[in-house]
Design a protein around this motif. Structure first.
Motif, PDB file in Angstrom:
ATOM      1  N   SER A 117       1.107  -1.283  -0.128  1.00  0.00           N
ATOM      2  CA  SER A 117       0.079  -0.029  -0.009  1.00  0.00           C
ATOM      3  C   SER A 117       1.092   1.185  -0.083  1.00  0.00           C
ATOM      4  O   SER A 117       0.378   2.031  -0.744  1.00  0.00           O
ATOM      5  N   PHE A 149       3.638   1.561  -1.194  1.00  0.00           N
ATOM      6  CA  PHE A 149       4.571   1.678  -2.460  1.00  0.00           C
ATOM      7  C   PHE A 149       3.402   2.339  -3.544  1.00  0.00           C
ATOM      8  O   PHE A 149       3.731   3.219  -4.347  1.00  0.00           O
ATOM      9  N   LEU A 172       0.987   4.293  -2.899  1.00  0.00           N
ATOM     10  CA  LEU A 172       0.856   5.687  -3.005  1.00  0.00           C
ATOM     11  C   LEU A 172       2.036   6.538  -3.352  1.00  0.00           C
ATOM     12  O   LEU A 172       1.860   7.425  -3.836  1.00  0.00           O
ATOM     13  N   GLN A 173       3.128   5.755  -2.933  1.00  0.00           N
ATOM     14  CA  GLN A 173       4.492   6.787  -3.358  1.00  0.00           C
ATOM     15  C   GLN A 173       4.287   6.801  -4.947  1.00  0.00           C
ATOM     16  O   GLN A 173       4.888   7.484  -5.332  1.00  0.00           O
ATOM     17  N   ARG A 203       2.124   7.444  -6.698  1.00  0.00           N
ATOM     18  CA  ARG A 203       1.209   8.473  -7.238  1.00  0.00           C
ATOM     19  C   ARG A 203       1.776   9.800  -6.672  1.00  0.00           C
ATOM     20  O   ARG A 203       1.054  10.659  -6.420  1.00  0.00           O
ATOM     21  N   GLY A 204       3.144   9.696  -6.444  1.00  0.00           N
ATOM     22  CA  GLY A 204       3.743  11.129  -6.126  1.00  0.00           C
ATOM     23  C   GLY A 204       3.744  11.433  -4.470  1.00  0.00           C
ATOM     24  O   GLY A 204       4.201  12.343  -4.025  1.00  0.00           O
ATOM     25  N   ILE A 205       3.241  10.470  -3.818  1.00  0.00           N
ATOM     26  CA  ILE A 205       3.195  10.844  -2.255  1.00  0.00           C
ATOM     27  C   ILE A 205       4.287  10.216  -1.530  1.00  0.00           C
ATOM     28  O   ILE A 205       4.631   8.944  -1.820  1.00  0.00           O
ATOM     29  N   SER A 206       4.876  11.129  -0.779  1.00  0.00           N
ATOM     30  CA  SER A 206       6.190  10.777  -0.130  1.00  0.00           C
ATOM     31  C   SER A 206       5.773   9.754   0.962  1.00  0.00           C
ATOM     32  O   SER A 206       4.610   9.311   1.299  1.00  0.00           O
ATOM     33  N   ARG A 207       6.937   8.753   1.282  1.00  0.00           N
ATOM     34  CA  ARG A 207       6.643   7.845   2.362  1.00  0.00           C
ATOM     35  C   ARG A 207       6.154   8.260   3.811  1.00  0.00           C
ATOM     36  O   ARG A 207       5.127   7.509   4.093  1.00  0.00           O
ATOM     37  N   ARG A 231       4.057  10.809   4.356  1.00  0.00           N
ATOM     38  CA  ARG A 231       2.908  11.361   4.027  1.00  0.00           C
ATOM     39  C   ARG A 231       1.957  10.045   3.849  1.00  0.00           C
ATOM     40  O   ARG A 231       0.777  10.109   4.245  1.00  0.00           O
ATOM     41  N   LEU A 272      -1.342   9.120   5.740  1.00  0.00           N
ATOM     42  CA  LEU A 272      -2.470   8.761   4.991  1.00  0.00           C
ATOM     43  C   LEU A 272      -3.231   7.379   5.454  1.00  0.00           C
ATOM     44  O   LEU A 272      -4.184   7.120   5.506  1.00  0.00           O
ATOM     45  N   LEU A 273      -2.279   6.295   4.984  1.00  0.00           N
ATOM     46  CA  LEU A 273      -2.781   4.925   5.512  1.00  0.00           C
ATOM     47  C   LEU A 273      -3.012   4.993   7.021  1.00  0.00           C
ATOM     48  O   LEU A 273      -4.039   4.146   7.157  1.00  0.00           O
ATOM     49  N   TYR A 292      -4.298   7.187   8.732  1.00  0.00           N
ATOM     50  CA  TYR A 292      -5.691   8.009   8.910  1.00  0.00           C
ATOM     51  C   TYR A 292      -6.801   6.893   8.106  1.00  0.00           C
ATOM     52  O   TYR A 292      -7.967   6.983   8.712  1.00  0.00           O
ATOM     53  N   ALA A 293      -6.627   6.484   7.142  1.00  0.00           N
ATOM     54  CA  ALA A 293      -7.355   5.456   6.506  1.00  0.00           C
ATOM     55  C   ALA A 293      -7.970   4.341   7.404  1.00  0.00           C
ATOM     56  O   ALA A 293      -8.951   3.828   7.543  1.00  0.00           O
ATOM     57  N   LEU A 339      -5.762  14.450  12.580  1.00  0.00           N
ATOM     58  CA  LEU A 339      -4.682  14.713  11.636  1.00  0.00           C
ATOM     59  C   LEU A 339      -3.749  15.706  12.325  1.00  0.00           C
ATOM     60  O   LEU A 339      -2.498  15.219  12.087  1.00  0.00           O
TER      61      LEU A 339
END
Lengths: 429, 252
Positions: free
Chosen positions: A376, A378, A380-381, A383-387, A389, A393-394, A396-397, A420
């Motif tokens: 998961s 990887f 997100l990464q 898609r441009g999202i830093s590790r 962040r 996000l995960l 939070y999810a 958050l």
């Protein structure tokens, strides 16, 4: 020793003008407390939670002060009863906009004006004889919220029970006692909110008793934002009659050491009971949740979802007991406890306990303890999202399932904001 | 300058060599197809390019727009314009597709020194891109890939690619598990993104996808090496003959 100081405080207290039944209850409770003492880890129910730091601390009486501004809790300002260090604060309360048949008062006000309303209710559910925290609370409580809804009364605005702790140079104890009585077919949302000024040391020892009469619908929340040095212990006792629905959503951010003891008695047919929780713990925080869902009658549903997020050297305990008594046929009980460990030092003890004495029932339970999935992260990464962040996000999810189940948007939004901020500060630390 | 230049690439996972000397150059505007039997290293190639940490490059060089790709972390590669459409898109319960897309779009914008899109601008962008991929609003509100059908997942991948507007799109067996209707939608989405400054690397097992996404070059990959390269007609040859002649065993 705290045990002695509690007993001493009881003996030396100014004797209030209280009804005889309450005095007798308090005398019995302090005797119970003396007999029980603080629990030790030799007791089955306290195996994973060591209360020695609390038991060895001496607590002074709370002073009456709150120096921090009370921030605006959006959506929760319409109906509020506020307490500062356990004492009712008219200044911070808003009790003007109540419909007929709804009573929201401080317990002391009811005790001096109309104590008979409490008789046969107060202390009816919380058992001082078997629980030292309930015993100490019963002996020493000074104040708390009293909510009574007459038959058919519907309150749309959430009732905000705000408990603020602040301004203590010495560690102090607050024994808060709440009583919530939902009459037949009444409906309300109650938000217990504990908030402490940063860095102060104190002990919140709260007991809340809830009666949900036939057809009542009560949504109960607890938002726990005690200071990082606080001890927070609460016993929540719920009695449900036929056709009632009670939901509880407990969110824990604060306290160094704490515990929720939650007991729902499903004492009528077609009762629905929901107990959800989310605990976000870091550093040396220890938080324990014990639930006991007691199915007495047929055709009832109970649903539990507890999720934990633990960082650094945090420790969580979840013990969920479900009892299905012989008469409780067609019970549908679901329990789930899921934990996410963000660091190797974090620890969880998860203990589901099912006791089933009826044969036509559906009971499921599950417990998981895991880490964020590399796949998961990887995804997100890519898609441009830093590790970092992506981790936030995960996380939070993961928690979102509990938030999504909250029917009150104001509480959900507030808790989301806190979550958050928590994720942000954990990511930076 | 070439968009992607792979020179003598050796890579593997957990110490097992998989890629054994890949050479491949993609110029802007070109579509390259890499075909090969199972286990030939096709997915390893896409994972290495996207920056999966489990895959280690042991030799060789990858230049992306002239820059050394290995210097960049996975998210930096995405921000620099490389996009991987997954063979098995990951389900992420708890985050809506919209929230996820916005986080991705704004992460890329931030990397490029652009202002983040506000809610209104973002919705406009979504509206502009969603129709080609036949993405319904209901799919946007749902958690990322959670409970999506195989076709919905793949459409969602191409939709994400359209939102992020990469310079190089890598499609890792995007056709696997798709029926013909879904395949056409996916191909339409990719074709709509073809442009003179954007390149594609289409990894596939079957020729079928290449009926709809017509490649400029086709490469056959076997045992971690490209054994033959040619034009689009090479895909048709493979369809007839299979991989057996290179594989030394039964192919398709």
């Amino acid at each position: 020793m705290s045990l002695d100081s509690i007993i001493e405080r009881y003996r030396n207290r100014a004797v209030a003008d209280e009804p005889a039944w309450l005095k007798a209850m308090r005398d019995a409770a302090i005797a119970d407390f003396e007999r029980l003492g603080f629990p030790t880890s030799k007791e089955e129910l306290w195996r994973f939670t060591n209360v020695t730091p609390l038991a060895e601390q001496r607590f002074e009486a709370a002073s009456n002060g709150w120096k921090t501004d009370v921030r605006d809790f959006q959506g929760l300002e319409t109906v509020r009863i506020a307490f500062v260090n356990g004492i009712f604060s008219a200044e911070h309360s808003h009790l003007e906009a109540l419909p007929d048949g709804a009573t929201i008062q401080s317990l002391t006000a009811v005790l001096s004006e109309d104590p008979v309303r409490l008789q046969g209710r107060l202390g009816e559910l919380a058992d001082a004889g078997s629980n030292a925290f309930v015993a100490a609370n019963t002996a020493l409580f000074a104040d708390g919220a009293y909510i009574e809804l007459a038959e058919g009364v519907v309150l749309d605005a959430p009732i905000h029970l705000l408990f603020m702790a602040g301004d203590g140079d010495e560690p102090f104890a607050v024994h808060t006692r709440n009583l919530i009585v939902g009459g037949k077919n009444s409906r309300a949302t109650v938000v217990e909110h504990y908030i402490g000024a940063a860095g102060i040391a104190y002990w919140t020892n709260a007991v809340t008793e809830v009666f949900a009469d036939q057809g009542a619908q009560l949504d109960h929340y607890k938002i726990q934002q005690e200071s990082g040095r606080a001890y927070h212990f609460q016993t929540l006792e719920v009695s449900q009659q036929a056709g009632s629905r009670f939901t509880n959503h407990a969110v824990t951010f604060g306290s160094v050491l704490g515990r929720d003891d939650i007991r729902c008695n499903l004492g009528g047919e077609a009762v629905e009971s929901v107990c959800n929780g989310l605990y976000l713990l870091t550093d040396g925080q220890h938080f324990d949740t014990h639930t006991f869902i007691d199915h007495e009658k047929p055709n009832c549903n109970s649903h539990e979802l507890y999720k934990g997020i633990l960082n650094k050297k945090a420790h969580a305990v979840f013990c969920g007991r479900i009892m299905v008594r012989p008469d409780a046929q067609k019970t549908d009980a679901v329990q789930s406890n899921k934990n996410l460990l963000l660091s190797r030092g974090a620890k969880v003890n998860s203990l589901p306990q099912l006791e089933i004495y009826a044969d036509d029932v559906k009971c499921t339970h599950g417990a998981t303890i895991g880490e964020l999935s590399d796949e998961s992260l990887f995804y997100l990464q890519t898609r441009g999202i830093s590790r970092g962040r992506a981790r936030s996000l995960l996380t939070y999810a993961f928690a979102n399932e509990v938030l999504d189940a909250m029917p009150c948007a104001a509480v959900k939004d507030y808790v989301e904001e806190l979550m958050l901020a928590w994720l942000q500060s954990e990511a930076e630390a | 300058m070439a968009l992607l230049e792979i020179k003598d690439l050796h890579a593997g996972v957990e110490g097992i060599p998989i890629l054994k000397g890949i050479n491949l150059t993609i110029d802007p505007g070109e579509v390259h197809a890499v075909m090969g039997p199972n286990g030939s290293g096709k997915s390893t190639l896409s994972n290495v390019l996207a920056g999966h940490e489990a895959y280690k490059v042991t030799r060789g060089e990858i230049l992306f727009g002239g820059k050394d790709l290995q210097e960049l972390a996975a998210h930096e590669r995405a921000c620099a314009g490389l996009f991987l459409a997954f063979q098995y898109p990951v389900e992420i319960p708890g985050i809506s597709n919209m929230y996820f897309l916005k986080a991705a779009v704004n992460a890329v914008r931030e990397y490029r020194g652009e202002e983040p899109l506000d809610a209104m601008d973002f919705i406009e962008l979504v509206e502009a891109k969603k129709s080609v991929m036949k993405i319904r609003d209901e799919l946007l509100a749902r958690a990322v890939n959670s409970g999506f059908s195989g076709g919905e997942k793949k459409r969602n991948e191409i939709f994400q690619m359209a939102m992020l507007e990469p310079t190089l799109g890598i499609l890792d067996e995007t056709d696997s598990g798709l029926d013909i209707d879904a395949l056409k939608i996916v191909a339409d989405g990719v074709n709509a993104l073809r442009s003179p400054d954007r390149g594609f690397l289409v990894i596939t097992h079957y020729q079928r996808l290449l009926d709809y996404i017509i490649p400029d070059h086709v490469h056959v990959m076997v045992h971690g090496r490209i054994v033959k390269s040619g034009g689009k007609e090479l895909a048709l040859e493979l369809e007839d003959e299979g991989y057996a002649s290179w594989n030394g065993e039964e192919g398709l």
